[in-house]
Scaffold this active site. Structure first.
Site, PDB file in Angstrom:
ATOM      1  N   LYS A 142       0.839  -1.202   0.000  1.00  0.00           N
ATOM      2  CA  LYS A 142       0.000   0.000   0.000  1.00  0.00           C
ATOM      3  C   LYS A 142       0.875   1.254   0.000  1.00  0.00           C
ATOM      4  CE  LYS A 142      -0.343  -0.100   5.046  1.00  0.00           C
ATOM      5  NZ  LYS A 142      -1.225  -0.074   6.216  1.00  0.00           N
ATOM      6  N   ARG A 193      -9.766   0.599  16.223  1.00  0.00           N
ATOM      7  CA  ARG A 193      -9.757   1.514  15.092  1.00  0.00           C
ATOM      8  C   ARG A 193     -10.783   1.032  14.062  1.00  0.00           C
ATOM      9  NH1 ARG A 193      -4.260   2.175  11.693  1.00  0.00           N
ATOM     10  NH2 ARG A 193      -4.874   0.050  11.108  1.00  0.00           N
ATOM     11  N   TYR A 251      17.846  29.714   6.348  1.00  0.00           N
ATOM     12  CA  TYR A 251      16.679  30.479   6.795  1.00  0.00           C
ATOM     13  C   TYR A 251      16.643  30.568   8.318  1.00  0.00           C
ATOM     14  CZ  TYR A 251      14.614  30.250   2.121  1.00  0.00           C
ATOM     15  OH  TYR A 251      14.360  30.384   0.777  1.00  0.00           O
ATOM     16  N   MET A 282      13.494  23.958   0.852  1.00  0.00           N
ATOM     17  CA  MET A 282      12.683  23.180  -0.089  1.00  0.00           C
ATOM     18  C   MET A 282      13.541  22.312  -1.001  1.00  0.00           C
ATOM     19  SD  MET A 282       9.868  24.464  -2.890  1.00  0.00           S
ATOM     20  CE  MET A 282       8.711  25.068  -1.646  1.00  0.00           C
TER      21      MET A 282
END
Length: 364
Positions: A35, A131, A255, A303
């Site tokens: 998955k 769950r 940053y 990023m």
């Protein structure tokens, strides 16, 4: 020479980990869990290599249909099940096995017109995770309704372990005891064990086991490494140095200036960042392997870039390889430094990263 980040997928390691699962399963059948796009490795490439698994398990119907569309013919189990009548019809047409975990799904199935003996079901029993799954007192009525449905070709029983990653926690034993205490005669097969159950809790072995994270070369336990469990990392995330700077004492890096140079020092900039899936919350000190040398991350993750303290590799040059995680730098170590789990890091690798396959053929 490219400077974009790469995820190297080692299919020989994947095959090795499947063999380790088979060894631990002691003859039980294996649902290989692929998955979340094969835990970030690429669902189809993983499926094509796991041909020796008895079946493949995914979370959602669209994942399963994607496997069928790609020509995968192995049994496929949809762990999340179906949520409308059309879903059940698609599942039956594609010869998928479906998990049923809630009364609303049972009601939908009852109303859905299907061919006789067209659907294999796994009913989920809630043994303590709270769950998904039917409670003990709900099971008998649900099983009776399903046994009376002519569309059902097989009816199986499963549960999911909540605390198996901690071998000292007694919850797993209690879940297994509860699972085995009910009448199993209405069921064709049973399944309990996930990766941690398979490797650490023999009581969880049943007809089928469902290894997931271990197939990708990550320990399923909170207190051990992949190597200790006989597993090999499948993914190596790597990039390259794109700049080297000589900074002065007192200069701040990145940053927010969260790292201040304690002395004149060399800083290497590497082409990877949170836009590629490297964790933004990785703190200064997180290790990065540059040309085989561990160097600490400094400053904030950007990023597209990170910076490392290159004082330990004074001759570092632009173009040198940087490994973010892999066989020599376990992803579990990076996850721990970043305050998360290896699952999240692997699943978080972005599509802008170039994926490369190695050892895809058996002889590799």
């Amino acid at each position: 020479m490219g400077y974009a980040p790469q995820a190297i997928i080692d299919h020989a390691a994947l095959r090795h980990n499947l063999e380790r699962a088979k060894e631990a399963a002691k003859g039980r059948k294996i649902w290989a869990v692929i998955k979340a796009d094969g835990y970030g490795h690429g669902m189809l490439r993983i499926a094509e290599t796991l041909v020796e698994a008895d079946g493949l398990a995914v979370a959602r119907l669209d994942e399963a249909i994607g496997l069928r569309d790609a020509g995968i013919t192995q049994p496929v189990l949809v762990l999340g099940g179906c949520y409308c009548e059309d879903d059940f019809k698609k599942a039956a047409e594609a010869s998928l096995e479906i998990v049923l975990h809630h009364g609303t799904q049972l009601n939908l199935l009852t109303k859905t017109l299907l061919k006789p003996q067209s659907l294999k079901l796994w009913i989920k029993f809630d043994t303590g995770m709270h769950r998904l799954g039917f409670e003990d007192q709900e099971l008998s009525g649900s099983v009776a309704a399903l046994r009376a449905n002519p569309a059902i070709a097989e009816l199986n029983l499963m549960t999911h372990l909540a605390n198996a990653d901690d071998r000292r926690d007694s919850a797993t034993k209690a879940q297994c005891v509860l699972f085995k205490s009910i009448d199993h005669t209405p069921f064709d097969a049973c399944s309990i064990a996930n990766s941690a159950g398979l490797l650490g809790h023999p009581a969880s072995l049943a007809d089928w086991v469902r290894p997931g994270i271990m197939l990708y070369g990550v320990s399923p336990f909170i207190d051990s490494s992949a190597a200790a469990e006989g597993l090999l990392p499948v993914m190596t995330l790597q990039s390259r140095v794109i700049a080297v700077k000589d900074c002065r004492k007192g200069e701040r890096i990145g940053y927010g200036g969260t790292f201040t140079c304690p002395e004149a020092m060399r800083v290497a900039v590497i082409a990877i960042g949170y836009g590629d899936g490297y964790p933004r919350h990785a703190p200064s000190g997180t290790p990065v392997l540059v040309s085989g040398k561990r160097l600490p991350l400094i400053g904030r993750v950007s990023m597209d870039m990170i910076s490392v303290d290159a004082r330990g590799l004074p001759g570092v040059k632009v173009g040198e390889k940087a490994v973010l995680w892999g066989r020599e730098l376990p992803v579990e170590e990076i996850a721990k430094a970043a305050g998360t789990i290896a699952y999240e890091l692997l699943c978080g690798v972005k599509k802008r990263v170039e994926f490369l396959d190695v050892n895809r053929d058996e002889e590799g």
